[in-house]
Design an enzyme around this catalytic site. Structure first.
Site, PDB file in Angstrom:
ATOM      1  N   ASP A  81      12.543  23.877  -0.854  1.00  0.00           N
ATOM      2  CA  ASP A  81      13.381  23.263  -1.891  1.00  0.00           C
ATOM      3  C   ASP A  81      14.866  23.219  -1.558  1.00  0.00           C
ATOM      4  OD1 ASP A  81      11.009  23.313  -3.594  1.00  0.00           O
ATOM      5  OD2 ASP A  81      11.378  25.467  -3.657  1.00  0.00           O
ATOM      6  N   CYS A 115      13.970  24.560   4.122  1.00  0.00           N
ATOM      7  CA  CYS A 115      13.051  25.296   3.246  1.00  0.00           C
ATOM      8  C   CYS A 115      12.269  24.315   2.369  1.00  0.00           C
ATOM      9  CB  CYS A 115      13.820  26.259   2.353  1.00  0.00           C
ATOM     10  SG  CYS A 115      14.997  27.312   3.227  1.00  0.00           S
ATOM     11  N   HIS A 124      -6.748  -7.024  12.778  1.00  0.00           N
ATOM     12  CA  HIS A 124      -5.480  -6.282  12.856  1.00  0.00           C
ATOM     13  C   HIS A 124      -5.158  -6.017  14.319  1.00  0.00           C
ATOM     14  CE1 HIS A 124      -2.272  -4.105  10.969  1.00  0.00           C
ATOM     15  NE2 HIS A 124      -2.659  -2.907  11.387  1.00  0.00           N
ATOM     16  N   TYR A 141      15.396  30.981   6.827  1.00  0.00           N
ATOM     17  CA  TYR A 141      14.197  31.650   7.343  1.00  0.00           C
ATOM     18  C   TYR A 141      14.223  31.749   8.867  1.00  0.00           C
ATOM     19  CZ  TYR A 141      11.886  31.041   2.800  1.00  0.00           C
ATOM     20  OH  TYR A 141      11.552  31.085   1.483  1.00  0.00           O
ATOM     21  N   LYS A 198       0.841  -1.202   0.000  1.00  0.00           N
ATOM     22  CA  LYS A 198       0.000   0.000   0.000  1.00  0.00           C
ATOM     23  C   LYS A 198       0.874   1.249   0.000  1.00  0.00           C
ATOM     24  CE  LYS A 198      -0.238  -0.200   5.038  1.00  0.00           C
ATOM     25  NZ  LYS A 198      -0.994  -0.718   6.176  1.00  0.00           N
ATOM     26  N   ARG A 230     -10.880   0.291  15.071  1.00  0.00           N
ATOM     27  CA  ARG A 230     -10.851   1.074  13.834  1.00  0.00           C
ATOM     28  C   ARG A 230     -11.968   0.540  12.954  1.00  0.00           C
ATOM     29  NH1 ARG A 230      -5.042   1.368  10.828  1.00  0.00           N
ATOM     30  NH2 ARG A 230      -5.670  -0.683  10.156  1.00  0.00           N
ATOM     31  N   ARG A 284       0.919 -10.908   6.973  1.00  0.00           N
ATOM     32  CA  ARG A 284       0.854  -9.674   6.177  1.00  0.00           C
ATOM     33  C   ARG A 284       2.006  -8.726   6.514  1.00  0.00           C
ATOM     34  NH1 ARG A 284      -4.467  -9.448   8.664  1.00  0.00           N
ATOM     35  NH2 ARG A 284      -3.750  -7.539   9.659  1.00  0.00           N
TER      36      ARG A 284
HETATM   37  C1  LIG Z   1      -0.247  -1.777   6.767  1.00  0.00           C
HETATM   38  C2  LIG Z   1      -0.865  -3.033   7.193  1.00  0.00           C
HETATM   39  C3  LIG Z   1      -0.084  -4.168   7.445  1.00  0.00           C
HETATM   40  C4  LIG Z   1       1.422  -4.168   7.413  1.00  0.00           C
HETATM   41  O1  LIG Z   1       1.909  -3.685   8.646  1.00  0.00           O
HETATM   42  P1  LIG Z   1       3.484  -3.633   8.947  1.00  0.00           P
HETATM   43  O2  LIG Z   1       3.551  -3.159  10.350  1.00  0.00           O
HETATM   44  O3  LIG Z   1       4.047  -2.647   7.979  1.00  0.00           O
HETATM   45  O4  LIG Z   1       4.013  -4.995   8.743  1.00  0.00           O
HETATM   46  C5  LIG Z   1      -0.749  -5.357   7.736  1.00  0.00           C
HETATM   47  N1  LIG Z   1      -2.094  -5.408   7.802  1.00  0.00           N
HETATM   48  C6  LIG Z   1      -2.869  -4.323   7.596  1.00  0.00           C
HETATM   49  C7  LIG Z   1      -4.353  -4.435   7.697  1.00  0.00           C
HETATM   50  C8  LIG Z   1      -2.288  -3.098   7.301  1.00  0.00           C
HETATM   51  O5  LIG Z   1      -3.057  -2.026   7.105  1.00  0.00           O
END
Ligand SMILES: *Cc1c(COP(=O)(O)O)cnc(C)c1O
Length: 389
Positions: free
Chosen positions: A314, A312, A165, A265, A38, A136, A221
């Site tokens: 750039d 800054c 998650h 700045y 992602k 969430r 994951r």
């Molecule tokens: C981003 C994400 C992950 C990966 O998490 P890491 O900590 O980068 O390994 C796994 N599952 C879900 C649902 C996520 O959104």
């Protein structure tokens, strides 16, 4: 478009492969690996990253939004793609046409997908998203009986997975993770008792993969570890990860200024001795955070040089007084290694009060990514600019 400004990111595809194989080995036999790509593969470039990981044996890919899945399909990625985020009205066609798998946590979305899939004469696989304690998105366990009854009545949808998650996986000893896993196991029993037979069950990100056994899961994951980032500080020195991203530029101008010279700045820095200043063509518009003003360090000729004054949009100023032989055009490393010295994403993140994930993601679109891949080119290193989206 030809790129001539020296500011760029290098992506080490061999390191990416190495990290993936480490995650793959940790997952062990009988567990598949969903590589999380992602947010443009955490800023590394989703298409080149997914191509390499598909070649290295990633079983599935995870994206946050439908658009990211479409980009991968257009680039020829054929492995299953799970959309971890939401599906919004109007995205049903793209989802079906590109063969993307949604995570479902909303019955209104499920009904829209049922209508679209039925109209297309398709059976759409989905993963049921559970909130076991992240608070969430996801159905809460107490909603399950009603949710399962409703889903069972949508014949064009087929439950292929169950996903949740973890909120505290980055604190490996935290007992709440056990509680989340317990709720997940209980929900799985309920789901199976209701007649569903999900092929995939998964709850673990990188931190969980490297600290938990998770016998109730047959899919993991990993995200951050693929890119060489530590899932938590306590893994430091314990995982054989290789950094994938280096962020570099070079010195555009050198000047010696007298003591008492105000810099950038706001004159937040004033020299106290004669100072050799270097101006580098990188700023917060490139993702070099303004929070690094008067705080960041970069590498020049393998030595550390401090950022002086305000970063800054750039430009950034560094003090190179202590660097012998420094010249205009010298390479400057903002992130990565130079002559045995290294600025890690974790070091940078700590200075700006964030995590490596945000450091990687914040490198902006205007910074070209250069891909280096030694193992697929026997002639030696190659550099290839990322295809423009
Ligand atoms: C981003 C994400 C992950 C990966 O998490 P890491 O900590 O980068 O390994 C796994 N599952 C879900 C649902 C996520 O959104």
């Amino acid at each position: 478009m030809q790129v001539h400004r020296p500011t760029h990111v290098e992506i080490d595809l061999d390191a990416l492969r190495h990290n993936f194989l480490l995650a793959r080995a940790q997952a062990g036999e009988g567990r598949e690996v969903l590589a999380v790509v992602k947010a443009d593969a955490y800023g590394h470039g989703a298409v080149p990253v997914a191509r390499v990981l598909q070649g290295a044996g990633a079983d599935l890919f995870g994206v946050a939004i439908v658009e990211e899945g479409v980009e991968l399909r257009r680039a020829g990625i054929h492995a299953p793609i799970l959309v971890l985020g939401g599906i919004y009205p109007g995205q049903e066609e793209d989802l079906l046409r590109q063969d993307l798998t949604p995570c479902l946590f909303d019955l209104a979305v499920a009904r829209r997908l049922q209508t679209a899939a039925a109209a297309a004469g398709r059976i759409l696989p989905y993963h049921l998203k559970l909130d076991t304690g992240m608070g969430r998105v996801g159905f809460r366990p107490e909603e399950l009986p009603q949710v399962l009854a409703e889903l069972a009545a949508l014949p064009a949808l087929r439950m292929e997975g169950v996903i949740s998650h973890l909120a505290l996986a980055d604190e490996p000893q935290h007992p709440f993770t056990d509680e989340q896993v317990r709720r997940f196991r209980q929900a799985l029993a309920q789901i199976r008792a209701a007649g569903f037979a999900p092929r995939y069950t998964h709850i673990g990100n990188s931190a969980a993969l490297f600290s938990r056994v998770l016998p109730e899961c047959n899919l993991v994951r990993p995200g951050i570890v693929l890119y060489g980032g530590l899932p938590a500080a306590e893994f430091a020195g314990r995982l054989d990860l290789q950094p994938v991203m280096s962020f570099r530029t070079s010195i555009a101008q050198l000047k010696t200024v007298p003591p008492g010279t105000g810099i950038s700045y706001g004159h937040r820095f004033t020299t106290s001795v004669p100072t050799l200043l270097a101006t580098i063509p990188v700023g917060y518009a490139d993702g070099y955070s303004r929070h690094l003003s008067c705080k960041g360090e970069v590498l020049v000729r393998g030595r550390r040089a401090p950022v002086v004054g305000t970063v800054c949009m750039d430009w950034t100023l560094i003090d190179v007084s202590a660097i012998p032989g420094v010249e205009v055009g010298d390479e400057v490393t903002l992130l990565g290694s130079d002559n045995g010295n290294r600025i890690s994403a974790e070091e940078w993140a700590e200075k700006v009060g964030s995590i490596s994930y945000e450091v990687f993601c914040s490198v902006s679109k205007r910074v070209p990514r250069i891909y280096k891949d030694q193992s697929s080119d026997l002639q030696g290193p190659t550099a290839e600019a990322a295809p423009q989206p």
